[in-house]
Design a protein around this motif. Sequence first.
Motif, PDB file in Angstrom:
ATOM      1  N   LEU A 174      33.738  28.936 -49.666  1.00 44.80           N
ATOM      2  CA  LEU A 174      34.614  27.843 -49.245  1.00 44.80           C
ATOM      3  C   LEU A 174      36.009  28.042 -49.842  1.00 44.80           C
ATOM      4  O   LEU A 174      37.023  27.932 -49.147  1.00 44.80           O
ATOM      5  CB  LEU A 174      34.001  26.514 -49.731  1.00 44.80           C
ATOM      6  N   LEU A 175      36.029  28.373 -51.125  1.00 47.16           N
ATOM      7  CA  LEU A 175      37.338  28.546 -51.764  1.00 47.16           C
ATOM      8  C   LEU A 175      38.070  29.768 -51.207  1.00 47.16           C
ATOM      9  O   LEU A 175      39.299  29.761 -51.084  1.00 47.16           O
ATOM     10  CB  LEU A 175      37.225  28.624 -53.288  1.00 47.16           C
ATOM     11  N   ALA A 176      37.299  30.787 -50.847  1.00 49.40           N
ATOM     12  CA  ALA A 176      37.935  31.982 -50.251  1.00 49.40           C
ATOM     13  C   ALA A 176      38.628  31.593 -48.944  1.00 49.40           C
ATOM     14  O   ALA A 176      39.748  32.030 -48.665  1.00 49.40           O
ATOM     15  CB  ALA A 176      36.888  33.067 -50.006  1.00 49.40           C
ATOM     16  N   HIS A 177      37.973  30.727 -48.154  1.00 49.69           N
ATOM     17  CA  HIS A 177      38.602  30.263 -46.908  1.00 49.69           C
ATOM     18  C   HIS A 177      39.892  29.493 -47.214  1.00 49.69           C
ATOM     19  O   HIS A 177      40.912  29.681 -46.556  1.00 49.69           O
ATOM     20  CB  HIS A 177      37.651  29.338 -46.140  1.00 49.69           C
ATOM     21  N   TYR A 178      39.834  28.615 -48.207  1.00 46.62           N
ATOM     22  CA  TYR A 178      41.040  27.837 -48.549  1.00 46.62           C
ATOM     23  C   TYR A 178      42.151  28.748 -49.062  1.00 46.62           C
ATOM     24  O   TYR A 178      43.319  28.582 -48.736  1.00 46.62           O
ATOM     25  CB  TYR A 178      40.725  26.749 -49.585  1.00 46.62           C
ATOM     26  N   THR A 179      41.748  29.736 -49.881  1.00 43.14           N
ATOM     27  CA  THR A 179      42.762  30.636 -50.444  1.00 43.14           C
ATOM     28  C   THR A 179      43.476  31.373 -49.308  1.00 43.14           C
ATOM     29  O   THR A 179      44.707  31.450 -49.268  1.00 43.14           O
ATOM     30  CB  THR A 179      42.098  31.649 -51.411  1.00 43.14           C
ATOM     31  N   ARG A 180      42.670  31.859 -48.357  1.00 45.64           N
ATOM     32  CA  ARG A 180      43.245  32.602 -47.232  1.00 45.64           C
ATOM     33  C   ARG A 180      44.167  31.695 -46.406  1.00 45.64           C
ATOM     34  O   ARG A 180      45.283  32.065 -46.056  1.00 45.64           O
ATOM     35  CB  ARG A 180      42.109  33.142 -46.350  1.00 45.64           C
ATOM     36  N   ALA A 181      43.699  30.480 -46.162  1.00 46.90           N
ATOM     37  CA  ALA A 181      44.476  29.577 -45.304  1.00 46.90           C
ATOM     38  C   ALA A 181      45.785  29.163 -45.981  1.00 46.90           C
ATOM     39  O   ALA A 181      46.847  29.163 -45.356  1.00 46.90           O
ATOM     40  CB  ALA A 181      43.637  28.345 -44.968  1.00 46.90           C
ATOM     41  N   PHE A 182      45.741  28.818 -47.250  1.00 50.29           N
ATOM     42  CA  PHE A 182      46.963  28.377 -47.945  1.00 50.29           C
ATOM     43  C   PHE A 182      47.920  29.534 -48.192  1.00 50.29           C
ATOM     44  O   PHE A 182      49.128  29.341 -48.312  1.00 50.29           O
ATOM     45  CB  PHE A 182      46.616  27.682 -49.267  1.00 50.29           C
TER      46      PHE A 182
END
Length: 384
Positions: free
Chosen positions: A99-107
């Motif tokens: 989940l955090l990897a997705h957020y990191t990529r998106a931000f």
Amino acid sequence: MSTPRLTESLVASRSDLRHARRLVVKIGSSSLTTIDGGISVDALNRLVADLQVLRERGTEVVLVSSGAIAAGLAPLGLGSRPQDLATQQAAAAVGQGLLLAHYTRAFTQYQTTVSQVLLTVEDLMRRTQYTNALRTLEKLLSLGAVPVVNENDAVATHEIRFGDNDRLAALTANLLRADALILLSDVDALYDGPPDEGGRQVPYVAGPEDLRGVTLGRRGKAGVGTGGMVTKVEAAQIAASNGIPALLTSAPNARRLFQGEEVGTFFGARGRRRGARSAWIAHLAHPKGRLTIDDGAIAAVVEGRRSLLCAGIIALSGDFEASDPVEITDRAGTVRARGLVGYSSVELPQMLGRSTAELGANLGPEYERAVIHADDIVRIETRL
Ligand SMILES: Nc1ncnc2c1ncn2[C@@H]1O[C@H](COP(=O)(O)OP(=O)(O)O)[C@@H](O)[C@H]1O
Ligand SMILES: N[C@@H](CCC(=O)OP(=O)(O)O)C(=O)O
């Protein structure tokens, strides 16, 4: 630690959101998952783009995101959300990183740094830990990073876990003295009955009286969320009763809400904005005991906002030390306040029913103090 933000919330209506200095935004699993239960990268990217709108106009954003368990299902070959705690924890342990990897990529598309803050209720119940959590979050915000908060599911147990992330978000909003709490779900507003059974939208909730005719369901149709509308309304009420307005709408409506459009349900702030410490006493500190007090003491302490003196205590229970949190109940057993007690459960029984002067004369001048000082008492609103 930075000075607690005790100034009134800048948000009195949806259109004021544009002036918010700090917002806590919570998104539920149902808004982040695809039909087969996995994480929807599209939904997550849309949310991040919407949050970026807030950040670009200078609003600090703390995101409370569910979705760890959902993200862990597919990698572990699990078809649906598990019922037992151990498998939920395993799924969350796998899913949280993803989940955090997705957020990191998106931000990263917006050159924005994200950070992961995993909390358990224990962290916020113990004063030193809650102070540490507050300091870390404040520092992250001052450094321009977006804290992505979730419950530390992998180590939480049934007894200590937050009921759900709605409550965690409300407590985080209190902790950080946010200007508003935004709850994003798969439903566009609160309805006066289950939305798929003909309920009507409730645009504004001024207080518990506006919720009297409202029927709240536990679990959404997606079946992946945990709290349904009950926990969302409870969370909104926690925030509102601490002077923080709450807004509930669907994730796809977030952009319109942030632009001040009249979407969703607005829970107006009531009462005084509490400092983080009062909010901690009211909602987090795990009471170690209970003091039952007479009607005169209820009038003085709950209505008159005065200190609790020994003479008004009828009974006590529990095992507590001086400065531990305790509940204050009336004769009927209703919890009316919470406070940090000035004496231990070993000292108090011999003091019950005695006046302050008597205590001073018999036990010494150090016993002339109130049992709970007015500054250490927080009144509890009668629950829904
Ligand atoms: N009175 C109500 N008003 C609005 N939604 C309700 C109501 N009662 C039950 N619900 C359901 O609550 C669901 C949201 O809860 P939940 O699935 O736990 O969401 P989340 O994953 O966002 O936390 C909605 O899908 C809706 O069907
Ligand atoms: N901490 C859990 C979610 C718990 C929770 O409250 O979920 P939800 O009701 O969807 O906000 C997770 O990340 O899967």
